[in-house]
Write a protein that holds these residues in place. Structure first.
Motif, PDB file in Angstrom:
ATOM      1  N   ARG A 144       0.833  -1.213   0.000  1.00 17.22           N
ATOM      2  CA  ARG A 144       0.000   0.000   0.000  1.00 17.22           C
ATOM      3  C   ARG A 144       0.863   1.257   0.000  1.00 17.22           C
ATOM      4  NH1 ARG A 144      -4.570  -1.622   4.574  1.00 17.22           N
ATOM      5  NH2 ARG A 144      -5.420  -3.437   3.466  1.00 17.22           N
ATOM      6  N   GLY A 145       1.904   1.269   0.810  1.00 19.45           N
ATOM      7  CA  GLY A 145       2.767   2.437   0.844  1.00 19.45           C
ATOM      8  C   GLY A 145       3.473   2.678  -0.474  1.00 19.45           C
ATOM      9  N   ALA A 146       3.936   1.599  -1.110  1.00 18.32           N
ATOM     10  CA  ALA A 146       4.601   1.744  -2.408  1.00 18.32           C
ATOM     11  C   ALA A 146       3.624   2.242  -3.461  1.00 18.32           C
ATOM     12  CB  ALA A 146       5.206   0.401  -2.825  1.00 18.32           C
ATOM     13  N   LEU A 147       2.381   1.733  -3.426  1.00 20.05           N
ATOM     14  CA  LEU A 147       1.377   2.175  -4.401  1.00 20.05           C
ATOM     15  C   LEU A 147       1.052   3.657  -4.218  1.00 20.05           C
ATOM     16  CD1 LEU A 147      -0.580   1.412  -6.654  1.00 20.05           C
ATOM     17  CD2 LEU A 147      -2.231   0.741  -4.891  1.00 20.05           C
ATOM     18  N   SER A 148       0.933   4.100  -2.969  1.00 20.37           N
ATOM     19  CA  SER A 148       0.644   5.521  -2.720  1.00 20.37           C
ATOM     20  C   SER A 148       1.787   6.402  -3.204  1.00 20.37           C
ATOM     21  CB  SER A 148       0.412   5.740  -1.219  1.00 20.37           C
ATOM     22  OG  SER A 148      -0.692   4.965  -0.768  1.00 20.37           O
ATOM     23  N   ALA A 149       3.031   5.952  -2.980  1.00 22.33           N
ATOM     24  CA  ALA A 149       4.180   6.748  -3.429  1.00 22.33           C
ATOM     25  C   ALA A 149       4.242   6.823  -4.948  1.00 22.33           C
ATOM     26  CB  ALA A 149       5.471   6.149  -2.864  1.00 22.33           C
ATOM     27  N   LEU A 150       3.929   5.729  -5.640  1.00 21.15           N
ATOM     28  CA  LEU A 150       3.929   5.747  -7.111  1.00 21.15           C
ATOM     29  C   LEU A 150       2.852   6.684  -7.652  1.00 21.15           C
ATOM     30  CD1 LEU A 150       4.542   2.008  -8.097  1.00 21.15           C
ATOM     31  CD2 LEU A 150       6.176   3.882  -8.090  1.00 21.15           C
TER      32      LEU A 150
END
Length: 374
Positions: A144-150
């Motif tokens: 989830r954190g990686a998706l939000s950053a992308l």
């Protein structure tokens, strides 16, 4: 006869011998006894003084040894402190050197920042977000954190007016779609369920252990069948029933045609609970690290231990077994996609813009030199 007798000398009367006086001897003996007693008392006092002196000497020797040990320990502690201070001094020097290099780098960055435009700042922000996304996914495995950053990096690139970021946004769209196709792992929920299972293990009593319910083990009291007499038994039958009941309490029949599970003593019961807790703690560690093989192996060992040493008919054991079976179906390490391509493309774009700006600056400088010469 008469004349002769008269001529004889008159007999002399013998005086009794004088009695010798013994009091000087007794006096000398008494004085000698007193001297002997005084000498014995003096010797005993001297012996006591000698023992006291020896004890004081031993105490002084012990104190001296303790002081020597204390001084030796203090010397070693002082050397260790000096060594630790030297290590700290070296680390401080290294830190100061690192900070100096960082200050120099920041100064160069500030000098170069004056020539940057808003697009350059937006691209640098997007690069930072892409780095955060890769770190969240590769190290922390936070989907989830990686998706939000992308997604945040894509929004930043959308605000820039650089047309060269089109390949970067195209690759970002692919990576976002790949991350959305993954099912996130609720590590917190799995950890809390395992923690609840560990808490339930500590509440297990010896009644949950396999005892009379073990396969191949039964007592005579379990197989006793009352005779159906249709009425009250007679005295002989009552006596026989009492004798049979007594024998059933004394004699234990153990069948050998089925495998017998060993019984546990109270100490072994505590060891079994502790071993089971360690297995579930190992599963918790595997959840936090995202190690699927360790997670499955720990849960398999825990379920095998429960099946071997605990009674499956116990309600708490049933609930614990169902919980572990549900947890064993979870995947704590899903296959993660590669999201580093967008970052590599953005770095190439930033390097291209930097080279272009340096080339323009060189052309302007050469033109200024040419104008001066003319």
């Amino acid at each position: 006869m008469t004349d002769t007798t008269n001529q004889l000398p008159a007999p002399i009367a013998k005086e009794p011998p004088e009695r010798q006086t013994l009091w000087p001897v007794w006096l000398v003996a008494l004085i000698a006894l007193i001297l002997a007693v005084a000498l014995a008392l003096w010797s005993w006092q001297q012996w006591n003084n000698h023992q006291a002196v020896m004890q004081s000497l031993q105490a002084l020797q012990q104190d001296t040894a303790q002081l020597e040990d204390l001084y030796g320990d203090r010397g070693s502690q002082q050397s260790q402190r000096l060594q630790s201070l030297e290590e700290k001094l070296a680390s401080q020097r290294e830190l100061i050197a690192t900070q100096q290099r960082q200050i120099d780098h920041n100064a160069r960055e500030l000098l170069e920042a004056g020539n940057r435009s808003r697009t350059d700042w937006l691209l640098a922000e997007a690069e930072y977000l892409l780095r955060i996304a890769n770190q969240r996914l590769m190290i922390e495995k936070d989907i989830r954190g990686a998706l939000s950053a992308l997604e945040a990096a894509d929004e930043v690139l959308n605000e820039s007016d650089d047309i060269g970021v089109y390949p970067v946004r195209q690759q970002l769209a692919r990576e976002v779609l790949a991350l959305k196709g993954l099912t996130g792992v609720d590590r917190t929920g799995l950890y809390l369920k395992l923690e609840a299972a560990i808490g339930s293990i500590s509440q297990l009593t010896d009644q949950a252990l396999i005892s009379e319910s073990a396969p191949g083990f039964f007592t005579g009291s379990d197989t006793s069948v009352e005779a159906d007499t249709g009425g009250e038994p007679g005295p002989m039958l009552q006596a026989w029933n009492k004798v049979k009941a007594t024998l059933m309490q004394v004699v234990v029949v153990r069948r050998l045609d089925e495998p017998v599970k060993p019984l546990l003593s109270p100490d072994q019961s505590a060891y079994a609970r502790l071993n089971l807790q360690l297995m579930l703690e190992e599963a918790e560690m595997a959840v936090l690290r995202g190690n699927q093989s360790l997670y499955e192996r720990a849960l398999t060992k825990a379920r095998t231990t429960i099946d071997d040493w605990y009674d499956a008919s116990n309600p708490r054991i049933t609930a614990l077994t169902d919980t572990l079976a549900e947890l064993a179906q979870r995947n704590v390490d899903p296959e993660l996609p590669d999201i580093s391509q967008s970052l590599a493309l953005l770095k190439e774009r930033l390097a291209g813009r930097l080279n272009a700006s340096n080339g323009d600056g060189g052309d302007n400088a050469s033109q200024a030199d040419g104008g001066g010469d003319s």
